[in-house]
Design an enzyme around this catalytic site. Structure first.
Site, PDB file in Angstrom:
ATOM      1  CE1 TYR A  56       1.570  -3.601   5.224  1.00  0.00           C
ATOM      2  CE2 TYR A  56       3.675  -3.922   6.316  1.00  0.00           C
ATOM      3  CZ  TYR A  56       2.518  -4.441   5.771  1.00  0.00           C
ATOM      4  OH  TYR A  56       2.305  -5.786   5.769  1.00  0.00           O
ATOM      5  CG  HIS A  57      -0.255   3.199   4.028  1.00  0.00           C
ATOM      6  ND1 HIS A  57      -0.563   1.958   4.535  1.00  0.00           N
ATOM      7  CD2 HIS A  57      -0.937   4.084   4.775  1.00  0.00           C
ATOM      8  CE1 HIS A  57      -1.417   2.094   5.524  1.00  0.00           C
ATOM      9  NE2 HIS A  57      -1.648   3.374   5.695  1.00  0.00           N
ATOM     10  N   GLY A  58       2.927   5.521   3.714  1.00  0.00           N
ATOM     11  CA  GLY A  58       3.241   6.686   4.526  1.00  0.00           C
ATOM     12  C   GLY A  58       4.579   6.653   5.225  1.00  0.00           C
TER      13      GLY A  58
ATOM     14  CG  HIS B   8      -1.825  -1.161   1.289  1.00  0.00           C
ATOM     15  ND1 HIS B   8      -2.922  -1.320   0.469  1.00  0.00           N
ATOM     16  CD2 HIS B   8      -1.770  -2.277   2.067  1.00  0.00           C
ATOM     17  CE1 HIS B   8      -3.513  -2.466   0.757  1.00  0.00           C
ATOM     18  NE2 HIS B   8      -2.833  -3.077   1.711  1.00  0.00           N
TER      19      HIS B   8
END
Length: 180
Positions: free
Chosen positions: A110-112, A91
């Site tokens: 992971y995202h961010g 993601h």
């Protein structure tokens, strides 16, 4: 990785990244799906090309390629970053990997996630992730720090210090909560 870039095949790395994604993501149904639809596969492919230009001092074309990748995938990887094989960015929207970041083999982001720098001097100013490091959603790893082999960083942590091998860091600022 020991800091020196390993000579690898572009296609073997891509196949390995797809295989790792299939192993780690229960939502992945086929290798074809991962290849065509998973943004991190595209971002890493673009990065390999941009990095090739970067190390040959063709910085403008390298930055241009990395900007195309960022606009297409939502994952920003500076062409100067050194990335091992098997990186999975699940993601990946909003992931930022800075110029002097070094990522070992079989890591997972992971995202961010931000692997960001501190300061404006042209020295090593971004994190080093050794093999098998996991960084949770929204975590910020800042400065010339090392996340040693198998380290884990919890979601939304702000990490400013080294993490020992196989330890877990959480919180703002991040602190070590366990070491196996």
């Amino acid at each position: 990785m020991n800091g020196a870039e390993k000579k690898r095949s572009f296609f073997k790395d891509a196949a390995y990244n797809i295989k790792r994604t299939m192993e780690l993501d229960p939502a992945a149904h086929s290798k074809l799906e991962v290849f065509w639809l998973y943004p991190h596969i595209k971002a890493l492919g673009f990065h390999r090309i941009a990095h090739w230009f970067w190390v040959r001092n063709h910085t403008f074309i390298a930055r241009w390629i990395s900007n195309i990748a960022r606009n297409w995938t939502g994952i920003e990887i500076h062409p100067g970053a050194t990335i091992g094989r098997g990186l999975v960015i699940d993601h990946g929207m909003g992931v930022v990997i800075g110029e002097t970041a070094v990522i070992g083999d079989d890591c997972q982001l992971y995202h961010g996630v931000t692997l960001g720098g501190t300061g404006s001097v042209h020295v090593k100013r971004h994190p080093t992730l050794e093999d098998g490091v996991y960084v949770g959603s929204g975590a910020k790893c800042l400065g010339n720090i090392t996340l040693h082999k198998g380290a884990k960083v919890g979601a939304n942590a702000v990490l400013l210090k080294d993490v020992p091998a196989y330890a877990t860091a959480v919180g703002i600022p991040a602190r070590i909560i366990e070491k196996k």
